[in-house]
Design a protein around this motif. Structure first.
Motif, PDB file in Angstrom:
ATOM      1  N   THR A  60       0.849  -1.191   0.000  1.00 37.29           N
ATOM      2  CA  THR A  60       0.000   0.000   0.000  1.00 37.29           C
ATOM      3  C   THR A  60       0.885   1.243   0.000  1.00 37.29           C
ATOM      4  N   GLU A  61       0.353   2.320  -0.493  1.00 32.57           N
ATOM      5  CA  GLU A  61       1.116   3.573  -0.599  1.00 32.57           C
ATOM      6  C   GLU A  61       1.621   4.025   0.761  1.00 32.57           C
ATOM      7  N   SER A  62       0.816   3.845   1.799  1.00 30.06           N
ATOM      8  CA  SER A  62       1.188   4.344   3.124  1.00 30.06           C
ATOM      9  C   SER A  62       2.326   3.527   3.745  1.00 30.06           C
ATOM     10  N   LEU A  63       2.448   2.264   3.386  1.00 29.37           N
ATOM     11  CA  LEU A  63       3.458   1.406   3.990  1.00 29.37           C
ATOM     12  C   LEU A  63       4.652   1.132   3.084  1.00 29.37           C
ATOM     13  N   LEU A  64       4.568   1.608   1.854  1.00 32.92           N
ATOM     14  CA  LEU A  64       5.587   1.264   0.867  1.00 32.92           C
ATOM     15  C   LEU A  64       6.991   1.627   1.330  1.00 32.92           C
ATOM     16  N   GLU A  65       7.191   2.871   1.741  1.00 31.28           N
ATOM     17  CA  GLU A  65       8.522   3.345   2.105  1.00 31.28           C
ATOM     18  C   GLU A  65       9.063   2.570   3.304  1.00 31.28           C
ATOM     19  N   SER A  66       8.187   2.286   4.272  1.00 30.93           N
ATOM     20  CA  SER A  66       8.610   1.532   5.446  1.00 30.93           C
ATOM     21  C   SER A  66       8.995   0.104   5.067  1.00 30.93           C
ATOM     22  N   GLU A  67       8.231  -0.510   4.166  1.00 29.76           N
ATOM     23  CA  GLU A  67       8.520  -1.891   3.771  1.00 29.76           C
ATOM     24  C   GLU A  67       9.839  -1.980   3.007  1.00 29.76           C
ATOM     25  N   LEU A  68      10.085  -1.021   2.125  1.00 29.41           N
ATOM     26  CA  LEU A  68      11.290  -1.086   1.302  1.00 29.41           C
ATOM     27  C   LEU A  68      12.536  -0.630   2.058  1.00 29.41           C
ATOM     28  N   PHE A  69      12.402   0.425   2.857  1.00 29.32           N
ATOM     29  CA  PHE A  69      13.587   1.045   3.439  1.00 29.32           C
ATOM     30  C   PHE A  69      13.680   0.936   4.964  1.00 29.32           C
ATOM     31  N   GLY A  70      12.611   0.474   5.613  1.00 27.86           N
ATOM     32  CA  GLY A  70      12.626   0.311   7.055  1.00 27.86           C
ATOM     33  C   GLY A  70      12.283   1.593   7.803  1.00 27.86           C
ATOM     34  N   HIS A  71      12.223   1.505   9.123  1.00 25.26           N
ATOM     35  CA  HIS A  71      11.936   2.683   9.943  1.00 25.26           C
ATOM     36  C   HIS A  71      12.586   2.504  11.314  1.00 25.26           C
ATOM     37  N   VAL A  72      12.643   3.614  12.043  1.00 31.77           N
ATOM     38  CA  VAL A  72      13.154   3.573  13.408  1.00 31.77           C
ATOM     39  C   VAL A  72      11.986   3.731  14.370  1.00 31.77           C
ATOM     40  N   GLY A 100       5.350  -2.545 -12.322  1.00 34.06           N
ATOM     41  CA  GLY A 100       4.473  -1.596 -13.006  1.00 34.06           C
ATOM     42  C   GLY A 100       3.307  -1.120 -12.165  1.00 34.06           C
ATOM     43  N   GLU A 101       3.089  -1.736 -10.992  1.00 32.96           N
ATOM     44  CA  GLU A 101       1.975  -1.341 -10.131  1.00 32.96           C
ATOM     45  C   GLU A 101       2.342  -0.189  -9.191  1.00 32.96           C
ATOM     46  N   LEU A 102       3.625   0.202  -9.155  1.00 32.18           N
ATOM     47  CA  LEU A 102       4.032   1.281  -8.250  1.00 32.18           C
ATOM     48  C   LEU A 102       3.477   2.628  -8.707  1.00 32.18           C
ATOM     49  N   SER A 103       3.074   3.423  -7.748  1.00 28.67           N
ATOM     50  CA  SER A 103       2.623   4.775  -8.060  1.00 28.67           C
ATOM     51  C   SER A 103       3.818   5.648  -8.422  1.00 28.67           C
ATOM     52  N   LEU A 104       3.575   6.813  -9.010  1.00 23.97           N
ATOM     53  CA  LEU A 104       4.669   7.717  -9.393  1.00 23.97           C
ATOM     54  C   LEU A 104       5.492   8.173  -8.183  1.00 23.97           C
ATOM     55  N   PRO A 105       4.876   8.533  -7.037  1.00 22.98           N
ATOM     56  CA  PRO A 105       5.700   8.888  -5.876  1.00 22.98           C
ATOM     57  C   PRO A 105       6.579   7.725  -5.408  1.00 22.98           C
ATOM     58  N   ALA A 106       6.031   6.525  -5.452  1.00 26.63           N
ATOM     59  CA  ALA A 106       6.816   5.358  -5.041  1.00 26.63           C
ATOM     60  C   ALA A 106       7.965   5.119  -6.016  1.00 26.63           C
ATOM     61  N   GLN A 107       7.723   5.352  -7.295  1.00 27.65           N
ATOM     62  CA  GLN A 107       8.783   5.192  -8.299  1.00 27.65           C
ATOM     63  C   GLN A 107       9.934   6.163  -8.027  1.00 27.65           C
ATOM     64  N   ALA A 108       9.604   7.386  -7.616  1.00 28.42           N
ATOM     65  CA  ALA A 108      10.642   8.385  -7.334  1.00 28.42           C
ATOM     66  C   ALA A 108      11.524   7.937  -6.178  1.00 28.42           C
ATOM     67  N   ARG A 109      10.914   7.387  -5.124  1.00 29.95           N
ATOM     68  CA  ARG A 109      11.694   6.946  -3.964  1.00 29.95           C
ATOM     69  C   ARG A 109      12.572   5.742  -4.336  1.00 29.95           C
ATOM     70  N   LEU A 110      12.029   4.869  -5.174  1.00 28.03           N
ATOM     71  CA  LEU A 110      12.813   3.711  -5.603  1.00 28.03           C
ATOM     72  C   LEU A 110      13.998   4.155  -6.470  1.00 28.03           C
ATOM     73  N   LEU A 111      13.767   5.135  -7.338  1.00 20.29           N
ATOM     74  CA  LEU A 111      14.825   5.631  -8.224  1.00 20.29           C
ATOM     75  C   LEU A 111      16.002   6.167  -7.421  1.00 20.29           C
ATOM     76  N   SER A 163       2.542   7.260 -17.009  1.00 19.01           N
ATOM     77  CA  SER A 163       2.255   6.553 -15.753  1.00 19.01           C
ATOM     78  C   SER A 163       3.460   5.805 -15.207  1.00 19.01           C
ATOM     79  N   PHE A 164       4.578   5.841 -15.925  1.00 20.25           N
ATOM     80  CA  PHE A 164       5.811   5.231 -15.424  1.00 20.25           C
ATOM     81  C   PHE A 164       6.978   6.136 -15.791  1.00 20.25           C
ATOM     82  N   ARG A 165       7.860   6.348 -14.832  1.00 15.65           N
ATOM     83  CA  ARG A 165       8.972   7.279 -15.040  1.00 15.65           C
ATOM     84  C   ARG A 165       9.958   6.721 -16.066  1.00 15.65           C
ATOM     85  N   GLU A 166      10.331   7.562 -17.021  1.00 18.60           N
ATOM     86  CA  GLU A 166      11.266   7.132 -18.054  1.00 18.60           C
ATOM     87  C   GLU A 166      12.644   6.841 -17.462  1.00 18.60           C
TER      88      GLU A 166
END
Length: 465
Positions: A219-231, A260-271, A310-313
């Protein structure tokens, strides 16, 4: 059969077995005692030899003193008292027929010593004569017993068995020694995760972790925590430090499925993580380096998504350093036979079914004539349903495949549903079959061969209640 044979000679039990030409695997096929086969399977029959295996299996065999045989073959193994043959003292074995690499044999067992004579052998062979043709037609080309290791085949081993994917294997061998990011493309169900596993197994990172992440289930709200962790204290509910997937996979391979299911904000963080090879836990000012081999997969056309915005070049170019495109099953149907054999072994072991025959030629023709819109995953489901429907049948009962479908068989493009429409329809049909049960061995997620969270994400995506 038992009653008729008892009019000729004093016997207590008849069973039909099958063995390969090396006589190193004995498969129970049919038995006059209903509970015998389950006893054989539960006692791990592969650990003991075929009685009289040193004799020519294509010739009749008479043993009128089994006590002597048992004491010679199993002097140390006390567990043989659990095996069905242990209570018998004489055996007459007659070969029935050979199919493929397997030989079918029928055993006549007696509780008395010195039971069988040459006259008995000749009389029983004459009795069997008219029946052999019927048996040969009833049993399939080769029974397929689930070996102990069937469920543990690696991704590379499974790929290497498929002749139609030889070009994919060649490409894997070229890219594995490099650190290049790999993008695996192909229709849903073509085996993209298997290819990712093979990359990891062939690489120098094979002894490190292989982490699978289903991007469609984040989910968008948990994506960053799942990929990168949290304190601890980074947000409500963050009661302790947590490692993300990137950090957990460091030193190994990170497989991002359904990218391809990632949202644009999630794509930016992954990039940012791919570019810098560093991550930052949510709530922490510190950055840490990560060393991961990145593999991404999708069933969508990312280039079209780039054109649509819909997907970052820039992310597409980072991910597609080396592209692998898996063909749909209909384009490598030469592997149907191999795949069916593998799934029979795998699923028969899961369902504890023994003496499962390989499908008849008519059933295989049905599989070859089908278009397989769901690809290898659909084939696995078809085989699994056939094994489920076979539960409770006699050992050796044939497999029958149900390929009923509501897809319109039309040559016009407008008659065919979209891939997403087809997936939605298939999920709805499976949910109906499972009584809308999502989890468990008989739940929809297990039948579809996907994780529960992936199923939930797809249900939300398609608006399925």
């Amino acid at each position: 059969m038992l009653y008729i044979s008892q009019q000729i000679v004093s016997i207590r039990r008849i069973n039909i077995i099958c063995t390969n030409l090396d006589v190193d695997s004995v498969i129970p096929v049919a038995d006059s005692s209903k509970d015998i086969i389950s006893k054989i399977v539960s006692s791990s029959p592969r650990r003991y030899a075929l009685v009289g295996q040193e004799q020519d299996i294509f010739l009749p065999l008479v043993i009128n003193d089994l006590d002597e045989i048992k004491s010679k073959i199993y002097p140390q193994d006390k567990s043989i008292v659990q095996l069905p043959f242990y209570s018998y003292r004489s055996l007459l074995r007659i070969p029935l027929f050979k199919k493929g690499d397997f030989v079918y044999l029928i055993n006549f067992w007696s509780s008395e010593k010195d039971t069988f004579t040459e006259q008995h052998k000749n009389a029983l062979q004459e009795l069997l004569g008219p029946l052999v043709g019927c048996m040969q037609h009833s049993y399939a080309d080769a029974p397929f017993y689930a070996p102990e290791r069937s469920g543990s085949l690696s991704g590379y081993e499974r790929l290497s068995q498929c002749r139609g994917l030889s070009n994919i294997l060649d490409a894997l061998r070229r890219v594995v020694p490099t650190r290049a990011t790999i993008l695996i493309q192909g229709e849903s169900g073509t085996g993209k995760e298997i290819v990712a596993e093979a990359v990891h197994e062939l690489s120098a990172r094979k002894d490190q972790r292989f982490i699978r992440v289903n991007c469609g289930a984040l989910t968008e709200s948990l994506l960053e925590s799942e990929l990168f962790g949290h304190v601890r204290g980074a947000f409500t509910g963050a009661v302790s430090n947590r490692m993300g997937f990137f950090e957990f996979a460091s030193g190994g391979t990170l497989f991002l499925d359904e990218i391809g299911e990632l949202s644009l904000p999630a794509q930016a963080r992954l990039l940012r993580a791919i570019d810098s090879r560093t991550i930052q836990r949510i709530g922490s000012p510190e950055t840490m380096s990560v060393d991961v081999r990145l593999i991404a997969a999708t069933n969508r056309d990312l280039r079209q998504m780039v054109r649509e915005g819909s997907f970052r070049e820039d992310l597409y170019f980072r991910l597609s350093v080396y592209r692998l495109t898996l063909p749909p099953l209909r384009e490598h149907s030469v592997d149907l036979d191999t795949l069916v054999r593998y799934f029979i072994r795998k699923k028969a072991e899961e369902y504890r079914q023994d003496a499962v025959p390989f499908p008849s030629r008519d059933e295989m023709r049905k599989l070859y004539a089908y278009s397989w819109p769901g690809n290898v995953r659909e084939l696995q489901n078809v085989v699994e349903r056939a094994l489920i429907d076979r539960c409770g049948s006699q050992p050796g009962a044939p497999l029958q495949f149900d390929l009923t479908t509501e897809i319109l068989q039309s040559d016009t493009a407008t008659a065919w549903p979209t891939l997403e429409g087809l997936e939605k329809e298939y999920i709805e049909r499976v949910l109906k079959k499972c009584g809308h049960r999502l989890t468990g061995p008989q739940g929809a997620a297990a039948l579809l061969g996907i994780h529960y969270t992936t199923l939930r994400a797809k249900m939300v995506k398609y608006g399925i209640e």
